[in-house]
Write an enzyme that holds these catalytic residues in place. Structure first.
Site, PDB file in Angstrom:
ATOM      1  N   LYS A 115       0.811  -1.225   0.000  1.00 57.21           N
ATOM      2  CA  LYS A 115       0.000   0.000   0.000  1.00 57.21           C
ATOM      3  C   LYS A 115       0.841   1.269   0.000  1.00 57.21           C
ATOM      4  CE  LYS A 115      -4.487  -1.278   1.237  1.00 57.21           C
ATOM      5  NZ  LYS A 115      -5.451  -1.962   1.576  1.00 57.21           N
ATOM      6  N   LYS A 203      -7.154 -11.942  -9.530  1.00 60.72           N
ATOM      7  CA  LYS A 203      -8.280 -12.027  -8.600  1.00 60.72           C
ATOM      8  C   LYS A 203      -9.322 -10.954  -8.970  1.00 60.72           C
ATOM      9  CE  LYS A 203      -8.791 -10.655  -3.812  1.00 60.72           C
ATOM     10  NZ  LYS A 203      -8.156 -10.203  -2.608  1.00 60.72           N
ATOM     11  N   LYS A 206     -12.478  -4.989  -6.699  1.00 67.30           N
ATOM     12  CA  LYS A 206     -13.373  -3.844  -6.916  1.00 67.30           C
ATOM     13  C   LYS A 206     -12.638  -2.670  -7.537  1.00 67.30           C
ATOM     14  CE  LYS A 206     -13.203  -3.468  -1.915  1.00 67.30           C
ATOM     15  NZ  LYS A 206     -13.892  -3.929  -0.736  1.00 67.30           N
TER      16      LYS A 206
END
Ligand code: TRP
Length: 336
Positions: A115, A203, A206
């Site tokens: 991140k 995967k 969203k």
């Protein structure tokens, strides 16, 4: 009674992948054990603000709680739902744990590395994320924390923090069970990853921009069916469950199994060798659209008032437990 505790962030609408791979297995586990365990289900809203939130966080939080209910979570006197930020002891314990955790162990967290990668100035919340998560768990003496593999490192860190604290200050925390035993307890394949419909090597996420890649829980059933019909397959021309060589087809079989609640082996046996991919797609599209239709109907039946009422009770319960544990910690470290 032992405690099972888990939470799902509410930054945006969830995908079918989040639903089938995370929410549904957690709901099943909670329902199965709600007589012999305490089950804490919470929304980590303080964890949400480490990054941008799509829309209104408070509304998203209520919607996420409705997802739990619409997915079939049975509530009884052992099962409670609450919002993290409504239980201030979480932040308070986080600070105390901050003073026992090391920069070294926290910097090793993969989620933090990912991140923060490429960010000019990464916020401290991203770094501190796992320590707040440890507080979420340790406040309630939770032993079982059903989560996906990407969170296992955080559970191991929580265990280390708890053991170190206990060694230094006395037996205050219950140490959660090892992730290898968590997996056994969950009895689900944590490797279940619903794939991106257009790029099945990845995967379903969203954050993927391409609409056709993902099915969102608020897609209309017709739209979802169309996305399944346009899913990428392969040119081998024969159905086989083989994630490596036929990830698109395997993903469809996996979705069919989870949506219809039929074992994957049965679904695979039924379709094995089928040469018309269109037939399989049609069946999966029907299954997904009828599941979504049922889910959305149940969701619409849950009122905000109903959720707020459950939260009132759940947050009272959570504050009582959390404050008692916090006081124990404050005494142990010499603050009280
Ligand atoms: N990190 C979890 C996730 O991203 C959310 C979370 C925060 C959580 N605190 C927790 C889950 C405590 C379980 C227990 O999915």
């Amino acid at each position: 009674m032992k405690t099972i505790l888990t939470g799902i962030r509410s930054n945006s609408v969830l995908t079918l992948g989040n639903y089938l791979g995370a929410l549904l297995p957690m709901v099943r586990l909670a329902n199965e054990h709600s007589k012999d365990f305490k089950v804490n289900i919470f929304v980590p809203d303080l964890h949400s603000i480490i990054s941008e939130v799509d829309g209104d966080l408070r509304e998203n939080t209520i919607r996420t709680l409705k997802y739990w209910l619409a997915a079939g979570l049975n509530l009884n006197e052992n099962v409670h739902i609450y919002r993290q930020s409504y239980v201030p002891a979480h932040s308070e314990l986080c600070w105390i744990l901050n003073c026992t955790a090391t920069m070294g162990e926290t910097s090793r967290m993969i989620q933090y590395k990912e991140k923060s990668k490429g960010q000019e100035s990464c916020n401290v919340g991203i770094f501190d994320y796992p320590i707040l998560m440890a507080a979420d768990i340790l406040l309630y003496d939770a032993e079982y924390i059903p989560l996906g593999e990407d969170q296992f490192q955080h559970i191991e860190l929580t265990r280390n923090i708890a053991m170190r604290f206990n060694n230094k200050f006395g037996e205050v925390f219950t140490v959660p069970v090892k992730t290898s035993d968590q997996v056994k307890f969950m009895e689900v394949d944590t490797a279940i990853r619903i794939r991106d419909l257009l790029n099945p090597e990845k995967k379903m996420s969203k954050s993927t921009v391409a609409e056709g890649s993902k099915i969102m829980l608020d897609d209309t059933p017709e739209k979802a069916a169309k996305k399944i019909m346009s899913a990428t397959t392969d040119s081998l021309g024969k159905v086989k469950f083989d994630m490596f060589n036929q990830p698109g087809i395997s993903n469809l079989l996996q979705i069919e199994a989870l949506v219809t609640d039929v074992p994957l082996s049965e679904v695979t046996a039924k379709w094995n060798g089928e040469t018309r991919y269109g037939e399989l797609k049609k069946k999966v599209a029907e299954s997904v659209s009828s599941m979504l239709k049922d889910f959305q109907t149940r969701l619409a039946e849950i009122s905000d008032d109903e959720v707020y009422k459950l939260l009132e009770e759940g947050e009272k319960y959570a504050n009582e437990l959390a404050n008692a544990k916090l006081l124990e910690v404050q005494k142990a470290v010499g603050l009280r």
